[in-house]
Scaffold this motif. Structure first.
Motif, short mmCIF file in Angstrom:
data_model
loop_
_atom_site.label_atom_id
_atom_site.label_comp_id
_atom_site.label_asym_id
_atom_site.label_seq_id
_atom_site.Cartn_x
_atom_site.Cartn_y
_atom_site.Cartn_z
N THR A 13 7.27 73.16 22.87
CA THR A 13 6.40 73.07 24.05
C THR A 13 5.86 74.44 24.46
O THR A 13 5.29 74.57 25.55
N GLY A 69 14.59 64.90 32.40
CA GLY A 69 13.38 64.46 33.07
C GLY A 69 12.86 65.42 34.12
O GLY A 69 11.80 65.20 34.71
N ILE A 70 13.56 66.50 34.38
CA ILE A 70 13.12 67.46 35.40
C ILE A 70 11.75 68.02 35.01
O ILE A 70 11.53 68.36 33.85
N ASP A 71 10.81 68.03 35.94
CA ASP A 71 9.49 68.54 35.57
C ASP A 71 8.97 69.62 36.53
O ASP A 71 7.82 70.03 36.40
N LEU A 72 9.80 70.08 37.44
CA LEU A 72 9.36 71.14 38.35
C LEU A 72 10.57 71.93 38.83
O LEU A 72 11.52 71.35 39.33
N ILE A 73 10.53 73.22 38.65
CA ILE A 73 11.60 74.10 39.16
C ILE A 73 10.96 75.07 40.14
O ILE A 73 10.03 75.78 39.78
N ARG A 74 11.45 75.07 41.39
CA ARG A 74 10.96 76.09 42.33
C ARG A 74 12.11 77.01 42.74
O ARG A 74 13.18 76.54 42.98
N GLN A 124 17.45 78.11 30.98
CA GLN A 124 16.45 77.06 30.92
C GLN A 124 16.93 75.89 30.06
O GLN A 124 16.76 74.72 30.43
N VAL A 137 17.60 71.98 31.50
CA VAL A 137 16.97 70.77 30.97
C VAL A 137 18.02 69.81 30.43
O VAL A 137 17.90 68.59 30.58
N LEU A 188 12.36 72.52 23.23
CA LEU A 188 11.59 73.38 24.14
C LEU A 188 10.64 74.29 23.37
O LEU A 188 9.53 74.56 23.83
#
Lengths: 331, 331, 331, 331, 331, 331
Positions: free
Chosen positions: A305, A326-331, A317, A321, A302
């Motif tokens: 990035t 593969g998660i690419d969006l957290i709301r 965080q 992950v 991380l």
């Protein structure tokens, strides 16, 4: 758990958006350094952290102090003297083009010209449970070597933990026989250390330990010699032109290796410090080695990035992950 | 070795960070063009270079001159007249979205309305050893055609080298039979040329040479016909959706092909000019063909990783990347 | 063909260049929302589109109106009341680091506190042929539920088409039994709907339809039950760590699936709305299902390569990329 | 007329829009210094100018070179050695808040550690008609003092003109008796000088000349003693809180004073160098004193309205403003 | 001396360079509020300061915390709950165009919905010598009124000093009889207060004290009634269209007025908080009234020249400007 | 009331923060022009407005259209043809340094090469009550003259109002006898005009009317000759170096003059268009002359304080400033 780090604060200046320095008049200013990076990450993880360094006694020192406070690091162990801060320019690479780092004068920085007398090490030790000492201070100047050795010795004698990283930068040493000179420095500090970050190459090339058996055996031999509790580091691979990295972690009884993780690199610098901060987290939380090394390897992934040297990850965080590949969006 | 390039300077305007023009009010301004790109790269490589063009006689001309000087190109062959500079907008692509280039009026630019009388070609030739002529000038206007042909002829007659690139832009030609018209132009200039950049397709489609044997034979036939010393170009491939490129280089005796190189593209435009600059470097340094084409192919790879059209690579950087595959940090 | 969309306009605030919110003072401001996104994309495709919402009656409302007009959406159905606009912060992810969305108060926004009395639905319906209703309005507040149900019923009764998307956001619902509550909402609105966007999971988990046979059979059973004309959605895959996506589209007689497309992601948010806009285009143009789904899937691919939520693609651009795979420069 | 300037190139870093350093991460990078400023302005005025200095032998040296070339200054007298460039941070003032300049290490810069052996002064003198020597070099280090004295002597002996400015910066001198030490330096260089910039205070406080009669008499006495041709400077006033400035210029026969001009200040730094460049212009153009001092005073007024230290005015612009008082738009 | 402030932290969003919100997509993000401003200024002055507030329990809360720490304010009294932060947009005025502030929802912010139970007031009081309570909290919600009254009472009962400012914002109150309602609030809190900031108009219009004699007598009468130690404020004038300001300061024995100071305004908001911070400095340092009010008035003048609400002045800077009128460059 | 404007849309490119073009790579892009400015301001004032012009049939045309829509101007009368948009660079002045405008090719713009056949003037007239015709179109090309004359004649014949401004730009005319040529143009269009913007100098120098009596008499004579309803303009003054402006407005029966207003100038360009828009507002609202001219003069004052050419003022804002002199903050 209270951490303190001894090391230089540097001014990092980088052009935006992968531009070269001759393509723009715009620079981004950051305050960084191994100590800042590790303490900032540990502060993000919820620990009390302090920085032990000398900053210029002028506007730049004040601005650096504000930046350090913003990372959640305590600033009451900072000292202010002289008028120069070491700095470097980072032109961020892209694809085949490597990141280019250009250093400005570090030897005459406020940190570089300060020996142990500039600090109140008794206070540092009284207010900390673990002190991290950046190995670059052994390369820099006689003054920084003096301060580092003094601090390591006093901390160990006070029964507090000492963490050390090799971090050898050949370009900083100007002695005729660099390796011999640095070996001496390392041999002098290692007896006081509990946790060490490095590589097998540091052991063979710098300490000139002889590789008789396996790498594992060499590491254990090194740890036994200096009574090191934990030894940790990372290894990089390149598979089908995709960069990968794994972390390793040794206690004197066992060791653990993380899965290889692919690296998508936004900013190369400082990711090693993220790894270190996460290993220290496992150490103070008494996590198992395997758990620790997997957490640390992902923290380093991380950190690659995130812009700049300072790893602004949180525990939550990293776990998210790890648990949701593969998660690419957290709301 | 002194180089000069004849060609248009264009104003490039691009929104930042992959934004579209309707997403922002911010534009980045650059001055570019085949001649600028090749001369700038050769100046970075350590050679003396000049630009031969007409710039507007107003603030934009002055600003363009400053930009050219910043690239290390000599500005004393520049001429200033009229009030318009050709310009284009580049919306940088990402992933499947292609880069979108939108041209503004080029035909009425200060360059476009200037024929050979606007220049002092005698001085140009006296102060240069090799003159690069951008093929776009053959497409643009009667005036630029006149200037290009005159310069090619005079340079060759003075015993200096002429370098030419096809660079056919169908959208710039408005003649009813473009191909026939352009073929005539090419046939008129090629007898004066020593080094030519192009593709097999330029030979078959534009010059309408008949492909009887292999591509190699066709190229040699072309080179023999016009007494070309070196012919060079690049070929692109797509493997597993990964873009790749190789360079080729022919003398009349032998040829060389570079390894295929993967392209990580930050900015697509201008990379061909980096290839050309590097080939010219091999030519004047009398490097072997293979050495030259490998250097040029890597220079083009690096140019793809630099913002804007102008390839700001150095020889040292190209060699470093050739010798240290995968290197991603230089301190 | 005249489209109208009912839904919330949100203020999106994002730091530049993959920076975190604590790394910069700079934010980019955009106005967005499912309705905005779909109408903007359809306007780019050449259709007349309107937005039906309530904006704050202050400077922010005016600024939002200007942003909506810039997208080519008609603004005469907008209403202005109260003083708050829902907003969210998007920290753009990179590599393994996911995009982090943080919502600010949506329940008290001008849209959130407005029920059907705030609108002139008769005018909306008179001036539209198809009304898109964003499913989030069923989760938000009693007022937005009231407005959505009223509008769906009136539109259907007037013989105009209703388009609906599930868009379930568990975090917005605060009722003790969310699923049961939302199921009731969906069952109430679906009888009025002609085109629905969703997934098999929406059918099984939200509507709690029982999966007896295949997924295809379940979808047809759902469409038959509510007399749905078209049902469409996307599915994501991960192959060798490369993200891929395919679109599917069902009429009650047949279905079509697009090829799997690789995703290179610049901005994750809003790509689903691009897919919806493109499906609606096929619907009103009476394209065949296969043609429609391939167009829509590529439109979604391109939307992933555009900053912000609003898909600024054009029909011509989608066709160009479909017909020229790998194209990376258009002049 | 060919000018050369000897002096340090400094890196200036300033936050945008009147922000303080702790309010932003953004900096603007410029390369500046008395020599750069005067030569850049003279290049804008149409003269051939060169810079004589030592830049770091690294990326920063290359970037500085590009910046200097962009100003139209010739770069072939530049030398590259060592690794440090002096730098300063400028926080731009506003209203009652003064501009705050913070210097970083200048003594160890590439320029600061270079004595006359680092340069090819014969070439400098051969290629120049007038050499400007910045007085700061007498304060900086033994090495810069050595270089400055050597260059002044050689230039004078070669029959070329020497221009000198006092530019005393007490903060740079570390000697116990600064004034006595600096007086010695000034007395050593002045016999070689033809044009000198300074103030009455420089004559009384630094040279410790005794003020017997009027200021005019003191100046003439000074000029006679050292055989100075022209002596020039500016005086500042504050009337009704409005800052004003006038220029003065003495030959040994007569003197001239410009009208008082109001200052609207965008950037305070470097305006003195604009005054100097304009005086030198009058000198080489053999303008009358009055004409020269009015041109110079207006050039300084305009320099206060331009960002950064480098005065990018043109002759035409100065004349336009002189001839059209109050003009605020040129199309 | 340890200060604490109770008040809301707001997110301020402003477009750059005097642009309007509909002219740009760029915003600058700052965290501000009366409490932040005063504590930040006092921290710059060298005192220990803390903030007592509730921030959202999400990324925005963390980012706000980092911003507060950067100002040098201690963050350990912060509480994190709920998900909303009050925000406002500031379009900076220029010349005749006034600054336009647009508030977003403040009533539902994390601070707005938190009463005294959300805090550990015992700890606040134990760790502070003087508590500043922002009067806006009396206008905002029942919860903030409850917290403010509780804190004032407890602080006074613990023998610590209470500082209060009227800061009446009619737009925040929604009660039918605002004035009567607010008068009741003020009368409830004033008995606990030692230092009060306000104007004569606050006394006559809000408290409805009857003006019988002079303003001075009214103020003394007010101070006697509530046993106020110090009462202070500023008065604005406009002379020849030039804005001016003076400060006044009353103890119960004497009073002082500063000279009128001209205002050159870069940012209008927050300058009153600078005045308050400086008065508190005089209070704790036991400066004479006249000395205090002159320091405070100049601090306010400087605050008008700094972007944003937070006055980043230092004591040294204020004294420098007081002692060197007209100074415009410090090196 | 429905307004339409006929005129060129230009691309304005300006460097940020008072920088010169050779000091930065950053430009701000705006779409502007007399017609855009007046229609945008009237749209802000609440009227329906349209623009009648030809934009390039490419990305720039689309982007310009989006910008126009953002201003609230209707875009359905726009036409798209050819590939060039006229552009200019504006380097913003400061203090004594004037704003420098540099035009790029306007004669070959899509607008410049379009005559009346490019438009559907019948539709324009049918959908408008008042048509504004920019006088620059009479200077530009034969095509634009043709279109302007045709539109004026047709509008008048249809009984709709025609508004015209002189706006003479000598640099655009290339005819040998500019004045005679332009006089002919003006005499041809004026018989169709109802409202005219200009100055006494336009009447004497361009129309070559003889000044026999007072200026007032000359204006009335001019208005009688061409049956003009309203004639309006502004006059500038300079008092104590402070720029001031007043507006004047004549009907054939009476006239009015506004108070002199001080100008604080952020952006000089476009302020005349704000004055015109406000006069038109008074005209359609049937305000009294005095009321109108005061509103208009203040609108122009505010337009000088807004970046760019387009006056984004609102009626409410103008009234607020008129009624609250010196107001500098609105919350």
């Amino acid at each position: 758990m209270r951490f303190a780090a001894f090391g230089e604060v540097m001014l990092r200046l980088s052009p935006p958006e992968y531009l070269l320095l001759d393509q723009t008049n715009d620079l981004r200013m950051d305050y960084t350094g191994t100590g800042v990076n590790i303490m900032a990450n540990l502060a993000q993880f919820g620990y009390e952290t302090s920085l032990v360094t000398v900053l210029p006694d002028n506007r730049l020192g004040q601005v650096a102090k504000a930046a350090i406070a913003k990372y959640g690091i305590k600033t009451d162990l900072l000292r202010f003297a002289h008028h120069h801060i070491g700095s470097y320019f980072a032109e961020n690479g892209y694809g085949a083009r490597p990141t280019q780092v250009t250093y400005q004068n570090r030897h005459h920085s406020s940190f570089g010209v300060s020996n142990h007398e500039a600090y109140d090490f008794e206070k540092v030790i009284a207010e900390s449970d673990l002190v991290q000492i950046c190995g670059i201070s052994l390369s820099l100047t006689d003054d920084t070597r003096d301060a580092a050795h003094t601090l390591a010795k006093k901390t160990a004698e006070a029964g507090k933990k000492v963490c050390f990283d090799f971090n050898f930068r050949p370009s900083l040493n100007t002695e005729p026989d660099k390796i011999a000179f640095m070996r001496e420095q390392y041999e002098k500090i290692l007896p006081y250390c509990d946790i060490v970050f490095g590589s097998v190459r540091d052991l063979t090339d710098l300490l000139q330990l002889e590789m008789i058996g396996t790498e594992d055996e060499l590491i254990i031999q090194f740890m036994d010699k200096y009574q090191i509790e934990w030894f940790a580091g990372t290894r990089r691979f390149s598979e089908n032109k995709q960069k990968q990295q794994e972390g390793f972690l040794y206690s004197r009884e066992e060791y653990a290796v993380s899965p290889k993780r692919e690296l998508t690199i936004l900013d190369r610098i400082g990711a090693g410090d993220a790894y270190a901060a996460a290993i220290l987290t496992g150490y103070v939380e008494r996590w198992r080695l395997q758990e620790t090394v997997e957490f640390a390897a992902m923290n380093a992934v991380l950190a690659h990035t995130i812009h700049g040297d300072v790893p602004l990850t949180t525990k939550e965080q990293v776990f998210t992950v790890l648990e949701n590949p593969g998660i690419d969006l957290i709301r």
